[in-house]
Design an enzyme around this catalytic site. Structure first.
Site, PDB file in Angstrom:
ATOM      1  N   GLU A 173       0.852  -1.207   0.000  1.00 59.70           N
ATOM      2  CA  GLU A 173       0.000   0.000   0.000  1.00 59.70           C
ATOM      3  C   GLU A 173       0.880   1.246   0.000  1.00 59.70           C
ATOM      4  O   GLU A 173       1.851   1.339   0.770  1.00 59.70           O
ATOM      5  CB  GLU A 173      -0.862  -0.041   1.264  1.00 59.70           C
ATOM      6  CG  GLU A 173      -2.322   0.186   1.034  1.00 59.70           C
ATOM      7  CD  GLU A 173      -2.987  -0.825   0.094  1.00 59.70           C
ATOM      8  OE1 GLU A 173      -3.136  -0.517  -1.107  1.00 59.70           O
ATOM      9  OE2 GLU A 173      -3.360  -1.908   0.558  1.00 59.70           O
ATOM     10  N   HIS A 174       0.529   2.192  -0.848  1.00 61.65           N
ATOM     11  CA  HIS A 174       1.296   3.444  -1.018  1.00 61.65           C
ATOM     12  C   HIS A 174       2.718   3.156  -1.510  1.00 61.65           C
ATOM     13  O   HIS A 174       3.642   3.921  -1.236  1.00 61.65           O
ATOM     14  CB  HIS A 174       1.302   4.276   0.273  1.00 61.65           C
ATOM     15  CG  HIS A 174      -0.048   4.827   0.610  1.00 61.65           C
ATOM     16  ND1 HIS A 174      -0.543   5.977   0.051  1.00 61.65           N
ATOM     17  CD2 HIS A 174      -1.030   4.355   1.422  1.00 61.65           C
ATOM     18  CE1 HIS A 174      -1.771   6.201   0.517  1.00 61.65           C
ATOM     19  NE2 HIS A 174      -2.092   5.229   1.344  1.00 61.65           N
TER      20      HIS A 174
ATOM     21  N   ASP B  87       3.021   2.221  -4.899  1.00 61.79           N
ATOM     22  CA  ASP B  87       2.982   2.402  -6.369  1.00 61.79           C
ATOM     23  C   ASP B  87       3.689   3.675  -6.817  1.00 61.79           C
ATOM     24  O   ASP B  87       4.512   3.644  -7.730  1.00 61.79           O
ATOM     25  CB  ASP B  87       1.543   2.338  -6.912  1.00 61.79           C
ATOM     26  CG  ASP B  87       0.587   3.317  -6.256  1.00 61.79           C
ATOM     27  OD1 ASP B  87       0.954   3.907  -5.211  1.00 61.79           O
ATOM     28  OD2 ASP B  87      -0.527   3.503  -6.788  1.00 61.79           O
TER      29      ASP B  87
ATOM     30  N   GLY C 213     -16.792   3.154  -4.637  1.00 64.38           N
ATOM     31  CA  GLY C 213     -16.157   4.018  -3.635  1.00 64.38           C
ATOM     32  C   GLY C 213     -15.721   3.278  -2.383  1.00 64.38           C
ATOM     33  O   GLY C 213     -15.451   3.894  -1.360  1.00 64.38           O
TER      34      GLY C 213
ATOM     35  N   GLY D 175     -13.048   1.131  -2.304  1.00 62.18           N
ATOM     36  CA  GLY D 175     -11.652   0.724  -2.396  1.00 62.18           C
ATOM     37  C   GLY D 175     -11.466  -0.626  -3.072  1.00 62.18           C
ATOM     38  O   GLY D 175     -10.386  -1.222  -3.005  1.00 62.18           O
TER      39      GLY D 175
ATOM     40  N   SER E 252     -12.135  -0.896  -6.323  1.00 64.14           N
ATOM     41  CA  SER E 252     -11.905  -0.467  -7.696  1.00 64.14           C
ATOM     42  C   SER E 252     -13.055  -0.688  -8.665  1.00 64.14           C
ATOM     43  O   SER E 252     -12.895  -1.285  -9.730  1.00 64.14           O
ATOM     44  CB  SER E 252     -10.617  -1.105  -8.243  1.00 64.14           C
ATOM     45  OG  SER E 252     -10.191  -0.273  -9.290  1.00 64.14           O
ATOM     46  N   SER E 253     -14.181  -0.122  -8.294  1.00 66.64           N
ATOM     47  CA  SER E 253     -15.309  -0.118  -9.234  1.00 66.64           C
ATOM     48  C   SER E 253     -14.973   0.764 -10.433  1.00 66.64           C
ATOM     49  O   SER E 253     -15.478   0.536 -11.530  1.00 66.64           O
ATOM     50  CB  SER E 253     -16.574   0.390  -8.540  1.00 66.64           C
ATOM     51  OG  SER E 253     -16.457   1.757  -8.224  1.00 66.64           O
TER      52      SER E 253
ATOM     53  N   ASP F   9      -4.917  -0.881 -10.575  1.00 64.08           N
ATOM     54  CA  ASP F   9      -6.301  -1.339 -10.717  1.00 64.08           C
ATOM     55  C   ASP F   9      -6.601  -1.786 -12.144  1.00 64.08           C
ATOM     56  O   ASP F   9      -7.247  -2.809 -12.372  1.00 64.08           O
ATOM     57  CB  ASP F   9      -7.271  -0.223 -10.316  1.00 64.08           C
ATOM     58  CG  ASP F   9      -7.055   0.232  -8.891  1.00 64.08           C
ATOM     59  OD1 ASP F   9      -6.255  -0.412  -8.189  1.00 64.08           O
ATOM     60  OD2 ASP F   9      -7.683   1.226  -8.483  1.00 64.08           O
TER      61      ASP F   9
ATOM     62  N   TYR G 219      -3.313  12.790   0.728  1.00 65.94           N
ATOM     63  CA  TYR G 219      -2.594  11.941  -0.238  1.00 65.94           C
ATOM     64  C   TYR G 219      -1.332  12.657  -0.713  1.00 65.94           C
ATOM     65  O   TYR G 219      -0.241  12.078  -0.729  1.00 65.94           O
ATOM     66  CB  TYR G 219      -3.535  11.644  -1.412  1.00 65.94           C
ATOM     67  CG  TYR G 219      -2.933  10.779  -2.488  1.00 65.94           C
ATOM     68  CD1 TYR G 219      -2.946   9.393  -2.375  1.00 65.94           C
ATOM     69  CD2 TYR G 219      -2.358  11.355  -3.619  1.00 65.94           C
ATOM     70  CE1 TYR G 219      -2.411   8.602  -3.370  1.00 65.94           C
ATOM     71  CE2 TYR G 219      -1.814  10.568  -4.621  1.00 65.94           C
ATOM     72  CZ  TYR G 219      -1.845   9.189  -4.486  1.00 65.94           C
ATOM     73  OH  TYR G 219      -1.304   8.420  -5.474  1.00 65.94           O
TER      74      TYR G 219
HETATM   75  P1  ADP Z   1     -13.529   2.748  -6.235  1.00 66.67           P
HETATM   76  O1  ADP Z   1     -12.802   2.610  -7.535  1.00 66.67           O
HETATM   77  O2  ADP Z   1     -12.673   2.444  -5.052  1.00 66.67           O
HETATM   78  O3  ADP Z   1     -14.804   1.988  -6.188  1.00 66.67           O
HETATM   79  P2  ADP Z   1     -13.682   5.477  -7.106  1.00 66.67           P
HETATM   80  O4  ADP Z   1     -14.057   6.729  -6.386  1.00 66.67           O
HETATM   81  O5  ADP Z   1     -12.352   5.394  -7.742  1.00 66.67           O
HETATM   82  O6  ADP Z   1     -13.920   4.289  -6.058  1.00 66.67           O
HETATM   83  O7  ADP Z   1     -14.756   5.185  -8.245  1.00 66.67           O
HETATM   84  C1  ADP Z   1     -16.140   5.232  -7.950  1.00 66.67           C
HETATM   85  C2  ADP Z   1     -16.852   5.970  -9.065  1.00 66.67           C
HETATM   86  O8  ADP Z   1     -16.810   5.201 -10.289  1.00 66.67           O
HETATM   87  C3  ADP Z   1     -18.330   6.195  -8.786  1.00 66.67           C
HETATM   88  O9  ADP Z   1     -18.556   7.337  -8.010  1.00 66.67           O
HETATM   89  C4  ADP Z   1     -18.884   6.334 -10.202  1.00 66.67           C
HETATM   90  O10 ADP Z   1     -18.631   7.618 -10.703  1.00 66.67           O
HETATM   91  C5  ADP Z   1     -18.023   5.351 -10.996  1.00 66.67           C
HETATM   92  N1  ADP Z   1     -18.656   4.029 -11.093  1.00 66.67           N
HETATM   93  C6  ADP Z   1     -18.201   2.880 -10.614  1.00 66.67           C
HETATM   94  N2  ADP Z   1     -19.024   1.834 -10.894  1.00 66.67           N
HETATM   95  C7  ADP Z   1     -20.063   2.353 -11.594  1.00 66.67           C
HETATM   96  C8  ADP Z   1     -21.260   1.810 -12.183  1.00 66.67           C
HETATM   97  N3  ADP Z   1     -21.562   0.513 -12.097  1.00 66.67           N
HETATM   98  N4  ADP Z   1     -22.073   2.656 -12.827  1.00 66.67           N
HETATM   99  C9  ADP Z   1     -21.779   3.958 -12.906  1.00 66.67           C
HETATM  100  N5  ADP Z   1     -20.686   4.533 -12.371  1.00 66.67           N
HETATM  101  C10 ADP Z   1     -19.834   3.758 -11.718  1.00 66.67           C
HETATM  102 MG    MG Z   2     -11.125   3.767  -8.145  1.00 65.30          MG
END
Ligand code: ADP
Ligand code: MG
Length: 394
Positions: A42-43, A45, A133, A135, A137-138, A184, A235
Protein backbone atom coordinates in the site's frame (compact mmCIF):
# COMPACT_ATOMS: atom_id res chain seq x y z
CA UNK A 1 -22.41 -18.48 3.51
CA UNK A 2 -23.00 -14.91 4.72
CA UNK A 3 -20.13 -13.60 2.62
CA UNK A 4 -20.68 -15.30 -0.71
CA UNK A 5 -20.68 -13.16 -3.85
CA UNK A 6 -23.40 -13.31 -6.55
CA UNK A 7 -22.45 -15.65 -9.36
CA UNK A 8 -21.10 -13.85 -12.47
CA UNK A 9 -23.70 -15.68 -14.60
CA UNK A 10 -26.54 -14.15 -12.59
CA UNK A 11 -25.06 -10.65 -13.04
CA UNK A 12 -24.83 -11.32 -16.78
CA UNK A 13 -28.44 -12.53 -16.87
CA UNK A 14 -29.54 -9.36 -15.08
CA UNK A 15 -27.70 -7.17 -17.60
CA UNK A 16 -29.17 -9.03 -20.61
CA UNK A 17 -32.66 -8.73 -19.13
CA UNK A 18 -32.25 -5.02 -18.39
CA UNK A 19 -31.02 -4.39 -21.93
CA UNK A 20 -33.99 -6.22 -23.41
CA UNK A 21 -36.40 -4.26 -21.18
CA UNK A 22 -34.93 -0.85 -21.89
CA UNK A 23 -34.11 -1.20 -25.60
CA UNK A 24 -36.77 -3.71 -26.76
CA UNK A 25 -34.26 -6.02 -28.40
CA UNK A 26 -31.63 -8.56 -27.43
CA UNK A 27 -28.05 -7.48 -26.66
CA UNK A 28 -25.44 -8.68 -29.15
CA UNK A 29 -22.36 -8.37 -26.95
CA UNK A 30 -21.71 -8.97 -23.25
CA UNK A 31 -18.47 -8.49 -21.29
CA UNK A 32 -17.31 -8.26 -17.71
CA UNK A 33 -14.33 -6.81 -15.85
CA UNK A 34 -13.50 -7.56 -12.20
CA UNK A 35 -12.91 -5.34 -9.19
CA UNK A 36 -9.86 -6.15 -7.11
CA UNK A 37 -8.46 -6.36 -3.64
CA UNK A 38 -4.86 -5.44 -2.92
CA UNK A 39 -3.47 -8.15 -0.63
CA UNK A 40 -0.37 -6.15 0.34
CA UNK A 41 1.73 -3.24 -0.98
CA UNK A 42 0.00 0.00 0.00
CA UNK A 43 1.30 3.44 -1.02
CA UNK A 44 4.17 1.72 -2.79
CA UNK A 45 2.98 2.40 -6.37
CA UNK A 46 4.08 6.04 -6.56
CA UNK A 47 7.40 5.03 -5.00
CA UNK A 48 8.16 2.62 -7.86
CA UNK A 49 7.60 -0.36 -5.55
CA UNK A 50 5.51 -3.54 -5.75
CA UNK A 51 1.80 -4.26 -5.26
CA UNK A 52 0.07 -7.65 -4.95
CA UNK A 53 -3.61 -7.44 -5.96
CA UNK A 54 -5.99 -10.20 -7.04
CA UNK A 55 -9.10 -9.90 -9.22
CA UNK A 56 -12.44 -10.50 -7.48
CA UNK A 57 -15.63 -12.29 -8.44
CA UNK A 58 -17.25 -8.85 -7.87
CA UNK A 59 -17.63 -7.66 -11.45
CA UNK A 60 -18.99 -4.97 -13.76
CA UNK A 61 -20.95 -6.37 -16.68
CA UNK A 62 -21.79 -4.40 -19.84
CA UNK A 63 -24.32 -5.72 -22.36
CA UNK A 64 -25.14 -3.87 -25.54
CA UNK A 65 -25.52 -3.62 -29.28
CA UNK A 66 -24.37 -1.22 -32.00
CA UNK A 67 -26.90 0.51 -34.30
CA UNK A 68 -27.01 2.76 -37.34
CA UNK A 69 -28.21 5.86 -35.49
CA UNK A 70 -26.05 8.73 -34.20
CA UNK A 71 -26.54 8.54 -30.44
CA UNK A 72 -24.78 6.28 -27.98
CA UNK A 73 -26.96 5.63 -24.94
CA UNK A 74 -25.74 4.00 -21.74
CA UNK A 75 -27.73 3.09 -18.63
CA UNK A 76 -26.21 2.04 -15.31
CA UNK A 77 -28.37 0.05 -12.92
CA UNK A 78 -26.25 1.14 -9.99
CA UNK A 79 -27.13 3.88 -7.48
CA UNK A 80 -24.41 6.21 -8.65
CA UNK A 81 -24.03 9.48 -6.75
CA UNK A 82 -24.91 11.63 -9.76
CA UNK A 83 -28.47 12.78 -10.39
CA UNK A 84 -29.00 10.43 -13.33
CA UNK A 85 -27.99 6.88 -14.08
CA UNK A 86 -28.31 7.21 -17.84
CA UNK A 87 -26.76 9.43 -20.49
CA UNK A 88 -26.47 9.71 -24.22
CA UNK A 89 -24.12 11.54 -26.51
CA UNK A 90 -23.41 12.04 -30.18
CA UNK A 91 -21.25 9.15 -31.40
CA UNK A 92 -18.71 9.96 -34.07
CA UNK A 93 -15.01 10.76 -33.98
CA UNK A 94 -13.51 9.71 -30.67
CA UNK A 95 -11.33 12.83 -30.64
CA UNK A 96 -14.51 14.95 -30.30
CA UNK A 97 -15.71 13.29 -27.08
CA UNK A 98 -15.65 15.64 -24.07
CA UNK A 99 -16.05 15.02 -20.37
CA UNK A 100 -19.10 16.48 -18.60
CA UNK A 101 -22.17 15.47 -16.59
CA UNK A 102 -23.07 13.00 -15.22
CA UNK A 103 -19.62 12.50 -13.71
CA UNK A 104 -19.74 8.70 -13.70
CA UNK A 105 -20.15 8.73 -17.48
CA UNK A 106 -16.67 10.25 -17.82
CA UNK A 107 -15.12 6.87 -16.99
CA UNK A 108 -16.99 5.42 -19.97
CA UNK A 109 -16.45 8.35 -22.34
CA UNK A 110 -12.73 8.46 -21.50
CA UNK A 111 -12.36 4.84 -22.59
CA UNK A 112 -14.22 5.46 -25.86
CA UNK A 113 -12.00 8.51 -26.48
CA UNK A 114 -8.84 6.45 -25.76
CA UNK A 115 -9.87 3.36 -27.75
CA UNK A 116 -7.74 2.35 -30.75
CA UNK A 117 -10.38 3.26 -33.36
CA UNK A 118 -13.72 5.05 -33.72
CA UNK A 119 -16.70 2.86 -32.86
CA UNK A 120 -20.28 2.98 -34.17
CA UNK A 121 -23.11 4.33 -32.01
CA UNK A 122 -24.41 1.77 -29.52
CA UNK A 123 -26.86 1.15 -26.70
CA UNK A 124 -25.59 -0.49 -23.52
CA UNK A 125 -26.46 -1.27 -19.92
CA UNK A 126 -24.08 -1.61 -16.98
CA UNK A 127 -24.75 -3.89 -14.01
CA UNK A 128 -22.14 -4.17 -11.29
CA UNK A 129 -21.59 -6.03 -8.04
CA UNK A 130 -18.45 -4.03 -7.19
CA UNK A 131 -19.44 -1.58 -4.44
CA UNK A 132 -18.62 1.95 -5.65
CA UNK A 133 -16.16 4.02 -3.63
CA UNK A 134 -15.24 1.19 -1.24
CA UNK A 135 -11.65 0.72 -2.40
CA UNK A 136 -12.38 -2.41 -4.47
CA UNK A 137 -11.91 -0.47 -7.70
CA UNK A 138 -15.31 -0.12 -9.23
CA UNK A 139 -13.79 2.68 -11.34
CA UNK A 140 -11.21 0.42 -13.05
CA UNK A 141 -13.82 -2.34 -13.41
CA UNK A 142 -16.04 0.16 -15.25
CA UNK A 143 -13.19 1.38 -17.46
CA UNK A 144 -11.84 -2.04 -18.32
CA UNK A 145 -15.37 -3.39 -18.93
CA UNK A 146 -16.01 -0.46 -21.29
CA UNK A 147 -12.76 -1.05 -23.16
CA UNK A 148 -13.48 -4.79 -23.41
CA UNK A 149 -16.97 -3.98 -24.69
CA UNK A 150 -15.47 -1.75 -27.41
CA UNK A 151 -13.05 -4.55 -28.36
CA UNK A 152 -15.96 -6.97 -28.73
CA UNK A 153 -18.03 -4.45 -30.66
CA UNK A 154 -15.26 -3.48 -33.11
CA UNK A 155 -13.32 -6.75 -33.30
CA UNK A 156 -10.13 -4.72 -32.70
CA UNK A 157 -7.67 -5.00 -29.82
CA UNK A 158 -4.38 -3.31 -28.95
CA UNK A 159 -1.33 -5.51 -29.45
CA UNK A 160 -0.59 -5.88 -25.75
CA UNK A 161 -2.89 -5.95 -22.69
CA UNK A 162 -0.64 -3.31 -21.08
CA UNK A 163 -1.83 -0.82 -23.70
CA UNK A 164 -5.42 -1.49 -22.74
CA UNK A 165 -4.68 -0.95 -19.04
CA UNK A 166 -2.77 2.26 -19.78
CA UNK A 167 -5.59 3.60 -22.00
CA UNK A 168 -8.08 2.98 -19.16
CA UNK A 169 -5.79 4.70 -16.65
CA UNK A 170 -5.52 7.67 -19.01
CA UNK A 171 -9.34 7.79 -19.20
CA UNK A 172 -9.48 8.07 -15.39
CA UNK A 173 -6.76 10.79 -15.36
CA UNK A 174 -8.01 12.89 -18.25
CA UNK A 175 -11.79 12.39 -18.18
CA UNK A 176 -12.61 11.64 -14.54
CA UNK A 177 -9.82 13.89 -13.20
CA UNK A 178 -8.53 11.23 -10.79
CA UNK A 179 -4.70 10.87 -10.73
CA UNK A 180 -4.81 7.11 -10.02
CA UNK A 181 -1.92 4.64 -10.21
CA UNK A 182 -1.82 1.73 -12.67
CA UNK A 183 -2.51 -1.25 -10.35
CA UNK A 184 -6.30 -1.34 -10.72
CA UNK A 185 -6.40 -1.34 -14.51
CA UNK A 186 -3.57 -3.90 -14.70
CA UNK A 187 -5.26 -6.44 -12.44
CA UNK A 188 -8.71 -5.92 -13.95
CA UNK A 189 -7.19 -6.54 -17.40
CA UNK A 190 -4.58 -9.19 -16.60
CA UNK A 191 -5.93 -11.02 -13.57
CA UNK A 192 -5.64 -14.79 -13.87
CA UNK A 193 -7.97 -17.29 -12.23
CA UNK A 194 -6.38 -18.79 -9.12
CA UNK A 195 -3.57 -16.21 -9.02
CA UNK A 196 -2.54 -12.95 -7.40
CA UNK A 197 -0.54 -10.53 -9.54
CA UNK A 198 2.83 -9.17 -8.45
CA UNK A 199 3.22 -5.87 -10.29
CA UNK A 200 6.47 -3.94 -10.37
CA UNK A 201 5.32 -0.33 -10.55
CA UNK A 202 8.77 0.77 -11.74
CA UNK A 203 8.87 -1.03 -15.08
CA UNK A 204 5.31 -2.46 -15.15
CA UNK A 205 6.50 -6.06 -15.35
CA UNK A 206 4.15 -8.63 -13.87
CA UNK A 207 4.37 -12.05 -12.31
CA UNK A 208 1.34 -14.26 -11.79
CA UNK A 209 1.51 -15.87 -8.33
CA UNK A 210 -0.52 -19.10 -8.29
CA UNK A 211 -2.34 -19.69 -5.00
CA UNK A 212 -2.05 -23.45 -5.38
CA UNK A 213 -1.74 -24.22 -1.71
CA UNK A 214 -4.61 -22.06 -0.47
CA UNK A 215 -7.11 -24.95 -0.04
CA UNK A 216 -7.78 -24.57 3.69
CA UNK A 217 -7.50 -20.78 3.73
CA UNK A 218 -9.34 -17.87 2.22
CA UNK A 219 -9.16 -14.09 1.98
CA UNK A 220 -12.19 -12.33 3.48
CA UNK A 221 -12.96 -8.73 2.59
CA UNK A 222 -14.83 -6.57 5.07
CA UNK A 223 -16.32 -3.32 3.83
CA UNK A 224 -16.40 -0.87 6.74
CA UNK A 225 -19.13 1.09 4.92
CA UNK A 226 -17.55 4.15 6.55
CA UNK A 227 -17.21 7.06 4.13
CA UNK A 228 -13.88 7.26 2.32
CA UNK A 229 -12.02 10.24 3.69
CA UNK A 230 -8.66 10.22 1.93
CA UNK A 231 -8.59 13.84 0.91
CA UNK A 232 -6.34 14.79 -1.96
CA UNK A 233 -4.33 16.99 0.45
CA UNK A 234 -3.60 14.04 2.78
CA UNK A 235 -2.59 11.94 -0.24
CA UNK A 236 -0.30 14.70 -1.57
CA UNK A 237 1.27 15.20 1.87
CA UNK A 238 2.18 11.48 2.03
CA UNK A 239 3.50 11.47 -1.52
CA UNK A 240 5.55 14.65 -1.03
CA UNK A 241 7.15 13.24 2.15
CA UNK A 242 8.26 10.19 0.13
CA UNK A 243 9.69 12.32 -2.67
CA UNK A 244 11.45 14.55 -0.12
CA UNK A 245 13.01 11.54 1.66
CA UNK A 246 14.22 10.07 -1.66
CA UNK A 247 15.72 13.42 -2.66
CA UNK A 248 17.54 13.80 0.69
CA UNK A 249 19.02 10.35 0.14
CA UNK A 250 20.04 11.15 -3.43
CA UNK A 251 17.81 8.32 -4.76
CA UNK A 252 15.48 8.33 -7.74
CA UNK A 253 12.71 6.90 -5.54
CA UNK A 254 12.29 5.09 -2.22
CA UNK A 255 12.41 1.83 -4.20
CA UNK A 256 16.19 2.33 -4.20
CA UNK A 257 16.43 2.95 -0.44
CA UNK A 258 16.80 0.50 2.44
CA UNK A 259 16.72 0.56 6.24
CA UNK A 260 20.33 1.81 6.40
CA UNK A 261 19.08 4.89 4.61
CA UNK A 262 16.48 5.40 7.32
CA UNK A 263 19.23 5.17 9.93
CA UNK A 264 21.25 7.70 7.91
CA UNK A 265 18.29 10.10 7.80
CA UNK A 266 17.98 9.83 11.59
CA UNK A 267 21.70 10.10 12.41
CA UNK A 268 22.27 13.02 10.05
CA UNK A 269 19.23 14.68 11.60
CA UNK A 270 18.16 16.10 8.24
CA UNK A 271 14.60 14.83 8.01
CA UNK A 272 11.62 15.49 10.28
CA UNK A 273 10.32 12.61 12.36
CA UNK A 274 7.27 12.56 10.10
CA UNK A 275 9.30 12.19 6.88
CA UNK A 276 11.35 9.39 8.49
CA UNK A 277 8.21 7.47 9.45
CA UNK A 278 6.57 7.90 6.02
CA UNK A 279 9.76 6.66 4.32
CA UNK A 280 10.08 3.76 6.77
CA UNK A 281 6.59 2.58 5.89
CA UNK A 282 7.31 2.63 2.17
CA UNK A 283 10.71 0.91 2.42
CA UNK A 284 9.45 -1.85 4.71
CA UNK A 285 6.20 -2.26 2.71
CA UNK A 286 8.07 -2.76 -0.57
CA UNK A 287 10.12 -5.52 1.10
CA UNK A 288 7.03 -7.07 2.73
CA UNK A 289 5.24 -7.21 -0.62
CA UNK A 290 8.09 -9.11 -2.26
CA UNK A 291 8.33 -11.46 0.75
CA UNK A 292 4.55 -11.97 0.71
CA UNK A 293 4.59 -12.99 -2.97
CA UNK A 294 7.22 -15.65 -2.19
CA UNK A 295 5.24 -16.84 0.85
CA UNK A 296 2.02 -17.07 -1.17
CA UNK A 297 3.66 -19.10 -3.90
CA UNK A 298 5.20 -21.50 -1.37
CA UNK A 299 1.99 -21.76 0.64
CA UNK A 300 3.54 -20.24 3.77
CA UNK A 301 0.31 -18.65 5.00
CA UNK A 302 1.58 -18.10 8.55
CA UNK A 303 4.25 -15.80 7.14
CA UNK A 304 1.81 -14.16 4.73
CA UNK A 305 -0.54 -13.38 7.63
CA UNK A 306 2.28 -11.94 9.73
CA UNK A 307 3.30 -9.67 6.84
CA UNK A 308 -0.32 -8.49 6.51
CA UNK A 309 -0.38 -7.60 10.20
CA UNK A 310 2.92 -5.74 9.93
CA UNK A 311 1.62 -3.90 6.87
CA UNK A 312 -1.47 -2.69 8.73
CA UNK A 313 0.51 -1.63 11.80
CA UNK A 314 2.93 0.32 9.60
CA UNK A 315 0.06 2.03 7.73
CA UNK A 316 -1.55 2.90 11.08
CA UNK A 317 1.54 4.09 12.99
CA UNK A 318 4.08 5.29 10.41
CA UNK A 319 1.95 6.29 7.41
CA UNK A 320 -1.08 7.32 9.51
CA UNK A 321 -3.72 6.44 6.92
CA UNK A 322 -5.88 4.09 8.99
CA UNK A 323 -9.12 5.09 10.75
CA UNK A 324 -10.85 4.02 13.94
CA UNK A 325 -13.30 1.95 11.88
CA UNK A 326 -10.54 0.06 10.02
CA UNK A 327 -8.51 -0.43 13.23
CA UNK A 328 -11.54 -1.77 15.00
CA UNK A 329 -12.32 -4.31 12.23
CA UNK A 330 -8.67 -5.41 12.06
CA UNK A 331 -8.40 -5.83 15.86
CA UNK A 332 -11.65 -7.79 15.98
CA UNK A 333 -10.52 -10.09 13.16
CA UNK A 334 -7.19 -10.77 14.83
CA UNK A 335 -8.96 -11.93 18.01
CA UNK A 336 -10.54 -14.88 16.18
CA UNK A 337 -8.95 -18.31 16.29
CA UNK A 338 -7.93 -19.30 12.76
CA UNK A 339 -7.19 -15.76 11.57
CA UNK A 340 -3.60 -15.47 10.31
CA UNK A 341 -3.53 -11.77 9.44
CA UNK A 342 -5.70 -8.75 8.82
CA UNK A 343 -5.06 -5.30 7.39
CA UNK A 344 -6.66 -2.32 5.77
CA UNK A 345 -6.60 -2.49 1.98
CA UNK A 346 -6.55 0.43 -0.44
CA UNK A 347 -5.34 3.94 0.25
CA UNK A 348 -6.88 4.05 3.76
CA UNK A 349 -9.12 6.41 5.77
CA UNK A 350 -12.13 4.16 5.10
CA UNK A 351 -13.02 1.43 2.64
CA UNK A 352 -12.22 -2.22 3.33
CA UNK A 353 -10.04 -4.58 5.30
CA UNK A 354 -8.73 -7.92 4.05
CA UNK A 355 -8.23 -10.89 6.36
CA UNK A 356 -6.45 -14.20 5.75
CA UNK A 357 -8.06 -17.00 7.71
CA UNK A 358 -8.90 -20.66 7.78
CA UNK A 359 -12.05 -21.44 5.82
CA UNK A 360 -13.63 -23.03 8.87
CA UNK A 361 -13.18 -19.78 10.83
CA UNK A 362 -15.07 -17.55 8.38
CA UNK A 363 -18.48 -17.63 10.06
CA UNK A 364 -16.98 -17.06 13.50
CA UNK A 365 -14.87 -14.16 12.19
CA UNK A 366 -17.91 -12.52 10.58
CA UNK A 367 -19.97 -12.84 13.76
CA UNK A 368 -17.16 -11.46 15.90
CA UNK A 369 -16.45 -8.49 13.61
CA UNK A 370 -20.16 -7.66 13.42
CA UNK A 371 -20.43 -7.80 17.23
CA UNK A 372 -17.36 -5.63 17.84
CA UNK A 373 -17.89 -3.04 15.08
CA UNK A 374 -20.06 0.01 15.69
CA UNK A 375 -21.15 0.30 12.01
CA UNK A 376 -22.76 -2.17 9.60
CA UNK A 377 -20.04 -4.03 7.69
CA UNK A 378 -20.45 -6.11 4.52
CA UNK A 379 -18.41 -9.25 3.81
CA UNK A 380 -17.14 -10.85 0.61
CA UNK A 381 -15.15 -14.03 0.08
CA UNK A 382 -12.29 -13.16 -2.28
CA UNK A 383 -11.81 -16.01 -4.74
CA UNK A 384 -9.06 -15.17 -7.25
CA UNK A 385 -10.86 -14.55 -10.54
CA UNK A 386 -9.75 -14.02 -14.13
CA UNK A 387 -9.43 -10.63 -15.83
CA UNK A 388 -11.89 -8.95 -18.18
CA UNK A 389 -13.43 -10.99 -20.99
CA UNK A 390 -16.28 -11.27 -23.41
CA UNK A 391 -18.95 -13.79 -22.36
CA UNK A 392 -21.45 -15.58 -24.54
CA UNK A 393 -24.93 -14.06 -24.53
CA UNK A 394 -26.64 -17.46 -24.40
P1 ADP B 1 -13.53 2.75 -6.24
O1 ADP B 1 -12.80 2.61 -7.54
O2 ADP B 1 -12.67 2.44 -5.05
O3 ADP B 1 -14.80 1.99 -6.19
P2 ADP B 1 -13.68 5.48 -7.11
O4 ADP B 1 -14.06 6.73 -6.39
O5 ADP B 1 -12.35 5.39 -7.74
O6 ADP B 1 -13.92 4.29 -6.06
O7 ADP B 1 -14.76 5.19 -8.25
C1 ADP B 1 -16.14 5.23 -7.95
C2 ADP B 1 -16.85 5.97 -9.07
O8 ADP B 1 -16.81 5.20 -10.29
C3 ADP B 1 -18.33 6.20 -8.79
O9 ADP B 1 -18.56 7.34 -8.01
C4 ADP B 1 -18.88 6.33 -10.20
O10 ADP B 1 -18.63 7.62 -10.70
C5 ADP B 1 -18.02 5.35 -11.00
N1 ADP B 1 -18.66 4.03 -11.09
C6 ADP B 1 -18.20 2.88 -10.61
N2 ADP B 1 -19.02 1.83 -10.89
C7 ADP B 1 -20.06 2.35 -11.59
C8 ADP B 1 -21.26 1.81 -12.18
N3 ADP B 1 -21.56 0.51 -12.10
N4 ADP B 1 -22.07 2.66 -12.83
C9 ADP B 1 -21.78 3.96 -12.91
N5 ADP B 1 -20.69 4.53 -12.37
C10 ADP B 1 -19.83 3.76 -11.72
MG1 MG C 1 -11.13 3.77 -8.14
Amino acid sequence: MAASVPDIRSVKAKALQLFAERFNEQAAVCVYAPGRVNLIGEHTDYNEGFVLPMALPLVTVIAGKSHDGRKTKIISSSDVVDATNEFEFEAGKRADIKSGEPKWANYVKGCIANFICDVPAFNAVIVSTVPAGAGLSSSAALEVATYTFLEALSGKKPEKPEQKALACQKAEHDFAGVPCGIMDQFISTMGKEGCALLLDCRDLTIKQIPMVHIDDYVFLITNSNAPHKLSSSAYCERRDCCYEAAKMLGKKSLRDADMNDILALISRNIASDCVVRRARHVITEIQRTQDAAVALEKGDFQLFGRLMNESHDSLRDDYEVSSKELDSLVSAAREVDGVLGSRLTGAGFGGCTVTLLRKDAVNKAIQHMKAKYSGVPAFYIATPTGGAREVSIN
